[in-house]
Design a protein around this motif. Structure first.
Motif, mmCIF file in Angstrom:
data_model
loop_
_atom_site.group_PDB
_atom_site.id
_atom_site.type_symbol
_atom_site.label_atom_id
_atom_site.label_comp_id
_atom_site.label_asym_id
_atom_site.label_seq_id
_atom_site.Cartn_x
_atom_site.Cartn_y
_atom_site.Cartn_z
ATOM 1 N N MET A 10 -2.814 0.461 3.365
ATOM 2 C CA MET A 10 -2.543 0.344 1.925
ATOM 3 C C MET A 10 -3.190 -0.939 1.397
ATOM 4 S SD MET A 10 1.556 1.145 2.049
ATOM 5 C CE MET A 10 1.822 0.270 3.597
ATOM 6 N N LYS A 14 -9.421 1.700 -0.633
ATOM 7 C CA LYS A 14 -9.900 3.088 -0.520
ATOM 8 C C LYS A 14 -10.181 3.706 -1.892
ATOM 9 C CE LYS A 14 -6.150 4.282 1.692
ATOM 10 N NZ LYS A 14 -5.305 3.149 2.047
ATOM 11 N N ASP A 33 -3.680 11.302 -2.369
ATOM 12 C CA ASP A 33 -2.314 11.040 -2.844
ATOM 13 C C ASP A 33 -2.106 11.597 -4.249
ATOM 14 O OD1 ASP A 33 -1.278 9.895 -0.584
ATOM 15 O OD2 ASP A 33 -1.719 7.837 -1.187
ATOM 16 N N PHE A 56 7.066 14.181 2.997
ATOM 17 C CA PHE A 56 5.795 13.682 2.442
ATOM 18 C C PHE A 56 4.664 13.900 3.449
ATOM 19 C CE2 PHE A 56 2.626 10.280 2.377
ATOM 20 C CZ PHE A 56 2.029 10.561 1.149
ATOM 21 N N ARG A 57 4.931 13.625 4.727
ATOM 22 C CA ARG A 57 3.883 13.785 5.757
ATOM 23 C C ARG A 57 3.445 15.249 5.879
ATOM 24 N NH1 ARG A 57 1.870 8.934 5.541
ATOM 25 N NH2 ARG A 57 3.434 7.338 5.911
ATOM 26 N N GLY A 78 -4.348 8.572 2.012
ATOM 27 C CA GLY A 78 -3.252 7.605 2.017
ATOM 28 C C GLY A 78 -3.288 6.822 3.327
ATOM 29 N N GLY A 79 -2.695 5.637 3.312
ATOM 30 C CA GLY A 79 -2.774 4.750 4.480
ATOM 31 C C GLY A 79 -2.211 5.313 5.772
ATOM 32 N N GLY A 80 -1.326 6.305 5.663
ATOM 33 C CA GLY A 80 -0.747 6.849 6.890
ATOM 34 C C GLY A 80 -1.498 8.059 7.426
ATOM 35 N N ARG A 116 5.081 1.203 -3.756
ATOM 36 C CA ARG A 116 4.921 2.014 -2.544
ATOM 37 C C ARG A 116 6.201 1.956 -1.698
ATOM 38 N NH1 ARG A 116 -0.076 -0.105 -3.710
ATOM 39 N NH2 ARG A 116 -1.953 1.016 -3.106
ATOM 40 N N LEU A 118 6.757 2.188 1.439
ATOM 41 C CA LEU A 118 6.702 1.373 2.655
ATOM 42 C C LEU A 118 6.845 -0.124 2.371
ATOM 43 C CD1 LEU A 118 5.673 4.095 3.917
ATOM 44 C CD2 LEU A 118 4.295 2.696 5.432
ATOM 45 N N ARG A 134 -1.636 0.062 13.292
ATOM 46 C CA ARG A 134 -2.479 1.093 12.668
ATOM 47 C C ARG A 134 -3.967 0.761 12.796
ATOM 48 N NH1 ARG A 134 0.110 2.982 6.953
ATOM 49 N NH2 ARG A 134 1.692 4.409 7.758
HETATM 50 C C1 S3P Z 1 1.247 5.314 2.803
HETATM 51 C C2 S3P Z 1 0.248 4.901 1.958
HETATM 52 C C3 S3P Z 1 0.163 5.318 0.559
HETATM 53 C C4 S3P Z 1 0.866 6.666 0.364
HETATM 54 C C5 S3P Z 1 2.254 6.605 0.896
HETATM 55 C C6 S3P Z 1 2.305 6.269 2.386
HETATM 56 C C7 S3P Z 1 1.251 4.827 4.197
HETATM 57 O O1 S3P Z 1 -1.206 5.426 0.139
HETATM 58 O O2 S3P Z 1 0.149 7.693 0.986
HETATM 59 O O3 S3P Z 1 2.966 5.656 0.149
HETATM 60 O O4 S3P Z 1 1.922 5.397 5.056
HETATM 61 O O5 S3P Z 1 0.522 3.833 4.472
HETATM 62 P P1 S3P Z 1 -2.170 4.148 -0.102
HETATM 63 O O6 S3P Z 1 -2.755 3.772 1.225
HETATM 64 O O7 S3P Z 1 -3.209 4.664 -1.036
HETATM 65 O O8 S3P Z 1 -1.329 3.082 -0.694
#
Ligand code: S3P
Length: 170
Positions: A10, A14, A33, A56-57, A78-80, A116, A118, A134
């Motif tokens: 995050m 990106k 996202d 969400f995942r 997204g970051g995950g 966010r 997280l 990560r």
């Molecule tokens: C997440 C990152 C977010 C979004 C969600 C979960 C993560 O996207 O998908 O809040 O797990 O790192 P960004 O990386 O665009 O903030």
């Protein structure tokens, strides 16, 4: 090479890089996202709050699988997203996966005031640990790693250079 998939923590840039890169290459830009939120009719904080992270995942996985039908797009994940094997294996081998490797300080400064989930659910120390865990996963999951700290135009030019090099040395 088909789509360009941008990955990273995050706040690594990106979205900003994705938009600049798409403009430079005259390619379509997709923010995964944003698509998830549009399809769900809810914001990400609301999805987390009402249905939990696991749900969400699952939505994220559906969105990643949907990329198989897209061509010539620059995609911000997204970051995950790229930390889950079911997502990395759903990405076409013809797509160019790029990890934007920005420092934790750069990322944290950009995300600390955001909504966010997280950020709210973790202390800065926990986020720094998540970042380190990560980072190893992004590096392994992506074919390319670029320094994410320089301005978006510079990062975009580096990605274009790597792409052209890969295309001419196929
Ligand atoms: C997440 C990152 C977010 C979004 C969600 C979960 C993560 O996207 O998908 O809040 O797990 O790192 P960004 O990386 O665009 O903030």
């Amino acid at each position: 090479m088909n789509n360009i998939i941008l990955c990273g923590f995050m706040g690594c840039g990106k979205t900003t890089v994705g938009k600049v890169l798409a403009r430079m290459l005259a390619m379509e830009y997709i923010d995964l996202d944003t698509e998830i939120q549009q399809d769900a009719g809810l914001t990400i904080p609301d999805i987390f709050a009402q249905y939990g992270e696991a749900h969400f995942r699952d939505l994220e996985h559906v969105a990643v699988k949907g990329l198989a039908k897209r061509i010539s797009c620059v995609v911000s994940t997204g970051g995950g997203a790229m930390t889950f094997e079911r997502n990395t294996t759903a990405i076409s081998p013809h797509d160019m996966t790029v990890f934007l490797d920005a420092s934790f300080e750069t990322c944290y400064e950009r995300i600390r005031e955001s909504d966010r989930p997280l950020i709210h659910n973790n202390t800065p120390q926990q986020l720094a640990e998540l970042f380190e865990r990560r980072r190893v996963i992004y590096r392994a999951a992506c074919a390319f790693t670029v320094d994410g700290d320089p301005p978006a135009e510079e990062v975009s030019r580096e990605i274009i250079r790597l792409r052209e090099h890969a295309l001419t040395h196929k």
